[in-house]
Each structure stands twice: as C-alpha cells, then as structure tokens.
Design an enzyme around this catalytic site. Structure first.
Site: not given
Ligand code: 13P
Ligand code: G3H
Ligand code: ZN
Length: 316
Positions: A81, A211, A255
């Site tokens: 990610d 998001g 997330d």
């Molecule tokens: P959220 O913060 O809305 O859960 O989005 C997660 C995300 O886009 C991870 O790449």
């Molecule tokens: O978009 C980000 C994800 O929610 C991951 O978050 O970088 O804090 O692990 P992180």
């Molecule tokens: Zn993201």
C-alpha cells in the site's frame, strides 16, 4: 491461495468491489481471514511501509504465509500500500507480494508516469500487478499531510493518458475521499461524476478508491465513552459503494475503521475489567469483532458470497 489483483479485478469489474484491508499484526490477520471466509469473499491484504517497519516485513510475510496454510480455502492478493520506488522494488524482488502500489501522486505528472512505468516493467516481468495513483486525496498519506482544500480530484483526460503511458493495471483516483478518521467536515460525498467520466475514457479499467472508511458515529461514541477523545467526522457512506461499483470502482481501501474496532474493543475491555492484564483476553474479543466488521464491509462491497465464482474464474 495468493492471486494477483489483476486476476481479482477481472472477475469483479462492474459486479462487486474487492475489500482491501491493511494489516499490522497477527490478531488483525486472523480476524481478516476469518471474516472473509465467514462471508465467503475474496480479499486483498494491504501492507503499508509503516506496517513493514512496525512489525518487520519478514514477520508480516511469515504471518500471511501461516494464515494461507491455516485457511487453505482463502483467495487473496498480497499488496504493498502506498509504495515508493525503493519499497516497490524490494517487494517485487521478494517474490511474495502479488501486487504493488507505486504512489508518485505528489510528483509532477511526467515524473509520476516515468516512475510508475519503471515499476510496471519490473513487476510485469515477474507477473506482479501494479496500482498507481493520480490526483491527491486529503488527509495523511504515508507522512504527507494534504489539506482538504489542496486535494485535487483526478482529471479524467489525464487519467486516460496516464494509464496508456504508464502501463499500470489499476488506478487509484481522487474522487472526494481522504485518509484517516477526519474526513468530510460537512455534507460532502463522493464525486461519482468524476468516476463516470474516467470510466467513459477507460472502459473496463479497474479504479481504486482509497480513504473509504466510514468512521461510524456509533463506534466513535463508544470509544469516547470508554475514555477516548476522537473528534470524528463523517466518512464514506457505505451505501455509496454499490453506486461506485458499476462505474469501475473495483478495489476499496479500508484501514481506519479497523483501527477504530481495535480501539473500541481495548478501551471498553480495560474500562470494564481494570483488574485484567492478560493480553489474550481482549485479543480474542478483537479477533472476533474484527471478523464481524470484515463480514459487514464485504456485504456492502458486494464481495460476500463471491469466493467460489472467483475460484472458478482464476482456475479457468
Ligand atoms: P482509510 O483511512 O479511510 O481507512 O483509508 C485507507 C487507505 O486508503 C489505505 O490505503
Ligand atoms: O493510507 C494509509 C493506510 O491507512 C496505512 O496507514 O501508513 O499508518 O500504516 P499507515
Ligand atoms: Zn490509501
């Protein structure tokens, strides 16, 4: 069984969205597999650079490898990610990831295309899928804070050129969402008109919505009633997923909502049992609650019940 995101998207496009859930530890991983199997859904495990540092990348790979053995019926992709060039190359070389995201969306367009193209060449040589990003979401993205007002929605004409020139397999588009718990301050919703315009120019091409947590009011209220201090704001209305799917949204990233489940379970547990100190007691509750949360999201995404159709599709 680990598959590529490309295989999942081929089966899902226009019919349902695949849930992409971030993991950082064993408890999340167990809940994730249980929830997806209970709802008979294919899924995507996401690993951020932050997660790779927190848990050590080798630990996360070992946990996923073990889960694959414990739950042999599961069908999922292992996805990096928000990767940078260096992390993408590391994941491609590891041979374990089936998909990577190169996020050069903060760079000028030509640089974003060039670096994405470089990752695509290395990844495709090993049969690995690549997600790229065009446009900017609001919120915090891997340590880069983007103000709501500076978030740029994806330009559909640029998206068409970007996909053709970079060769990516899916595209994360900015259509009004933002990362984290503090999303829409008022009545804003998704810009599905932008997704529709992108789909017209890129028919059949999988789009990704980052998001996408909904930051449920009730969850935030329970956390705060148990000693938390989360301001909370509206997230994405889960009922909008069904409207986004026919427009090509095939992967939905969640997330923050999972983090809220963790926070609620642990705050309530220690409020109600101040004498307890065995980490497995709240851990067991969290795994079960996280599995229920995943089942619920899969229902909204339309991926619940799609495990067997996807198994057939990837086999043949
Ligand atoms: P959220 O913060 O809305 O859960 O989005 C997660 C995300 O886009 C991870 O790449
Ligand atoms: O978009 C980000 C994800 O929610 C991951 O978050 O970088 O804090 O692990 P992180
Ligand atoms: Zn993201």
């Amino acid at each position: 069984m680990i598959v590529t995101t490309k295989e999942l998207f081929k089966a899902a496009y226009g019919k349902f969205a695949v849930g992409a859930y971030n993991i950082n530890n064993m408890e999340q991983t167990l809940g994730l597999f249980r929830g997806n199997l209970d709802s008979e859904a294919p899924f995507i495990i996401q690993i951020s650079r932050g997660a790779r540092t927190y848990a050590d990348k080798r630990m996360l790979e070992a946990i996923i490898q073990a889960a694959d053995e414990i739950f042999p019926e599961a069908i999922f992709a292992v996805h990096l990610d928000h990767g940078d060039l260096e992390t993408c190359m590391d994941c491609i070389q590891s041979g374990f990831y089936s998909s990577v995201m190169i996020d050069a969306s903060s760079k000028p367009l030509s640089e974003n295309i060039a670096v994405t193209h470089q990752v695509v060449a290395a990844a495709h040589a090993r049969g690995i899928s690549v997600e790229a990003e065009l446009g900017q979401l609001g919120g915090v993205e891997e340590h880069v804070q983007v103000d709501e007002k500076n978030a740029n929605l994806t330009n559909p004409a640029e998206a068409e050129a970007f996909v053709k020139e970079s060769g990516c397999d899916s595209l994360a588009v900015a259509i009004g969402t933002s990362h984290g718990a503090y999303k829409f301050s008022g009545h804003q919703g998704l810009h599905l008109d932008v997704a529709a315009e992108i789909q017209k120019r890129l028919p059949g091409f999988p789009l990704v919505m980052h998001g996408s947590s909904s930051v449920p009011e009730e969850e935030v209220a329970r956390i705060n009633a148990a000693g938390g201090d989360i301001k909370g704001a509206k997230g994405v209305d889960e009922n909008e997923f069904a409207r986004a799917v026919p427009l090509g949204v095939t992967k939905v990233n969640i997330d923050t909502d999972g983090r809220l489940v963790w926070t609620r379970v642990h705050r309530e547990f220690f409020r109600d049992h101040p004498e307890k100190f065995d980490l497995r007691d709240p851990g067991k509750i969290f795994i079960a609650e996280y599995a229920k949360f995943i089942e619920h999201k899969n229902e909204k995404l339309g991926s619940a019940g799609m495990l067997e159709p996807v198994r057939k599709a990837v086999a043949g």
